[in-house]
Design a protein around this motif. Structure first.
Motif, PDB file in Angstrom:
ATOM      1  N   GLN A   1      83.243  28.277  35.008  1.00 52.01           N
ATOM      2  CA  GLN A   1      82.007  28.762  34.389  1.00 52.01           C
ATOM      3  C   GLN A   1      80.939  29.035  35.442  1.00 52.01           C
ATOM      4  OE1 GLN A   1      81.541  29.429  30.943  1.00 52.01           O
ATOM      5  NE2 GLN A   1      79.820  30.497  31.899  1.00 52.01           N
ATOM      6  N   LEU A   2      80.875  28.200  36.471  1.00 54.49           N
ATOM      7  CA  LEU A   2      79.919  28.420  37.552  1.00 54.49           C
ATOM      8  C   LEU A   2      80.187  29.742  38.273  1.00 54.49           C
ATOM      9  CD1 LEU A   2      79.784  24.834  39.102  1.00 54.49           C
ATOM     10  CD2 LEU A   2      77.930  25.981  37.874  1.00 54.49           C
ATOM     11  N   MET A   3      81.462  30.041  38.500  1.00 55.17           N
ATOM     12  CA  MET A   3      81.818  31.290  39.178  1.00 55.17           C
ATOM     13  C   MET A   3      81.475  32.497  38.319  1.00 55.17           C
ATOM     14  SD  MET A   3      83.280  30.676  42.212  1.00 55.17           S
ATOM     15  CE  MET A   3      84.771  31.495  42.745  1.00 55.17           C
ATOM     16  N   GLU A   4      81.682  32.375  37.016  1.00 55.17           N
ATOM     17  CA  GLU A   4      81.352  33.490  36.126  1.00 55.17           C
ATOM     18  C   GLU A   4      79.841  33.707  36.075  1.00 55.17           C
ATOM     19  OE1 GLU A   4      82.713  35.279  31.819  1.00 55.17           O
ATOM     20  OE2 GLU A   4      82.931  33.138  32.190  1.00 55.17           O
ATOM     21  N   ASP A   5      79.089  32.619  36.030  1.00 60.88           N
ATOM     22  CA  ASP A   5      77.628  32.740  36.063  1.00 60.88           C
ATOM     23  C   ASP A   5      77.178  33.437  37.350  1.00 60.88           C
ATOM     24  OD1 ASP A   5      77.520  31.405  33.663  1.00 60.88           O
ATOM     25  OD2 ASP A   5      76.834  29.495  34.513  1.00 60.88           O
ATOM     26  N   GLU A   6      77.804  33.089  38.467  1.00 66.57           N
ATOM     27  CA  GLU A   6      77.439  33.678  39.762  1.00 66.57           C
ATOM     28  C   GLU A   6      77.730  35.175  39.785  1.00 66.57           C
ATOM     29  OE1 GLU A   6      76.339  33.134  44.025  1.00 66.57           O
ATOM     30  OE2 GLU A   6      75.780  32.408  42.040  1.00 66.57           O
ATOM     31  N   PHE A   7      78.833  35.578  39.168  1.00 65.08           N
ATOM     32  CA  PHE A   7      79.207  36.995  39.115  1.00 65.08           C
ATOM     33  C   PHE A   7      78.098  37.829  38.465  1.00 65.08           C
ATOM     34  CE2 PHE A   7      81.137  40.552  36.779  1.00 65.08           C
ATOM     35  CZ  PHE A   7      81.822  41.196  37.802  1.00 65.08           C
ATOM     36  N   PHE A   8      77.622  37.383  37.319  1.00 67.74           N
ATOM     37  CA  PHE A   8      76.603  38.162  36.608  1.00 67.74           C
ATOM     38  C   PHE A   8      75.230  38.017  37.269  1.00 67.74           C
ATOM     39  CE2 PHE A   8      79.890  37.572  33.285  1.00 67.74           C
ATOM     40  CZ  PHE A   8      80.209  38.918  33.137  1.00 67.74           C
ATOM     41  N   ARG A   9      74.978  36.882  37.921  1.00 68.07           N
ATOM     42  CA  ARG A   9      73.726  36.736  38.657  1.00 68.07           C
ATOM     43  C   ARG A   9      73.649  37.749  39.797  1.00 68.07           C
ATOM     44  NH1 ARG A   9      71.530  34.804  43.083  1.00 68.07           N
ATOM     45  NH2 ARG A   9      73.529  34.204  43.988  1.00 68.07           N
ATOM     46  N   LEU A  10      74.815  38.056  40.394  1.00 64.42           N
ATOM     47  CA  LEU A  10      74.872  39.019  41.499  1.00 64.42           C
ATOM     48  C   LEU A  10      74.941  40.460  41.011  1.00 64.42           C
ATOM     49  CD1 LEU A  10      77.398  37.089  43.784  1.00 64.42           C
ATOM     50  CD2 LEU A  10      74.941  37.366  44.175  1.00 64.42           C
TER      51      LEU A  10
END
Length: 337
Positions: free
Chosen positions: A102-111
């Motif tokens: 979930q952290l990686m997915e959040d980072e994807f959309f943050r970028l």
């Protein structure tokens, strides 16, 4: 991941491991919005953790645990002590894996990441070609076997693409010098030594009946659960070593056919192979001991060494980023796992 099977079998195993992993993560789309039926079902589901407000459900965790147990039982069938240790930690590790995902997915959309329909379609084609020899029907059968719709499978692959994209971005622009590559080679000489000869056990079942594979698989399961290989080989094996319990003396890999030697070269001491199909037979192998050749000269494996070093550096960089993401995130675990 290393596994004692041919390249196609190993690729399929890795693909299905990814499919099982992602099977637990299909509840949310990019925005976290749920369909009416999914929302109704999850309203009854216990929340075991939250990551920046996004819930992780008990049903997701249970499915992840089942997936990891399947993978561990296959990978560590020849190492019961390690299997027992890994299984003891599997539920905690599964929850931590879901949190990191979930952290990686959040980072994807943050970028500002975006996934196109073509990305998913190309990914599906690649999985079908690499893991199912281009047989779309075989892919569909595997999806159905784990209780998924094809629409849900698309969701899962989209999330796999997202995680891969984030990992690639984090590991981008890695640079290594010749001195770093040489040092990595010297520190890991064992990696550049190929098996030269092996001692092993074999059990061979003739493929002459409709249930021959099922029988071979049942024997392999019994072995993985502690059954005596030699006793089963004496009673059931059709090869020339059956009277000796399937035991072979030291044998050079070059004296074994290419298909089986390729499998053996990837196996570890004490490892049990899956059921392997050879012309007219099904074979189970257990590697008892290995003699390695001298390390290959540095120049002949320099590119492999460089790739290995970059993979290690990328893994370390990704883990460092995850550590920072964990520290910055609001992660709540709801009671004991």
């Amino acid at each position: 991941m290393r596994c004692g099977m041919d390249a196609t079998g190993c690729a399929r195993m890795m693909s299905m491991a990814a499919l099982w992993l992602l099977l637990t993560l299909a509840g949310f789309g990019k925005s976290g919005a749920l369909g009416a039926e999914a929302a109704k079902q999850q309203a009854k589901d216990r929340v075991v953790a939250k990551v920046n407000g996004m819930p992780i459900y008990a049903s997701d965790l249970d499915a992840m645990v089942k997936a990891q147990v399947r993978m561990l039982q296959s990978q560590l069938a020849g190492d019961p002590a390690r299997l027992k240790k890994e299984l003891a930690d599997v539920r905690r590790n599964a929850l931590n894996g879901l949190i990191d995902f979930q952290l990686m997915e959040d980072e994807f959309f943050r970028l500002g990441g975006v996934i196109n329909k073509e990305d998913i379609e190309n990914d599906e084609k690649q999985v079908t070609q690499l893991s199912f020899n281009g047989d779309h029907a075989a892919l569909m059968a595997e999806i159905e076997a784990v209780g998924m719709t094809f629409e849900k499978y698309h969701e899962l692959r989209e999330r796999m693409i997202i995680v891969s994209a984030v990992r690639a971005r984090i590991a981008n622009n890695l640079e290594v010098t010749d001195a770093m590559v040489r040092e990595h080679y010297e520190k890991n000489l064992q990696r550049w030594r190929e098996p030269e000869s092996v001692r092993l056990h074999t059990l061979t079942i003739q493929n002459t009946t409709a249930n021959a594979r099922i029988f071979a698989e049942s024997l392999r399961t019994r072995m993985a659960n502690g059954g005596d290989f030699a006793e089963m080989a004496r009673k059931n094996s059709a090869d020339s070593r059956a009277d000796d319990g399937g035991e072979w003396p030291w044998t050079r890999l070059s004296d074994i056919n290419d298909h089986l030697s390729g499998v053996i070269a990837k196996m570890k001491k004490g490892e049990l192979s899956p059921v392997l199909e050879d012309p007219g037979t099904f074979i189970i192998l257990r590697v008892d001991d290995i003699r390695h050749a001298d390390p290959k000269p540095f120049e002949s494996v320099k590119e492999d060494v460089k790739r290995s070093l970059m993979e290690e550096l990328a893994k370390a960089r990704i883990e460092n980023r995850l550590c920072r993401l964990r520290e910055a995130a609001d992660i709540q675990k709801m009671g004991p796992v």
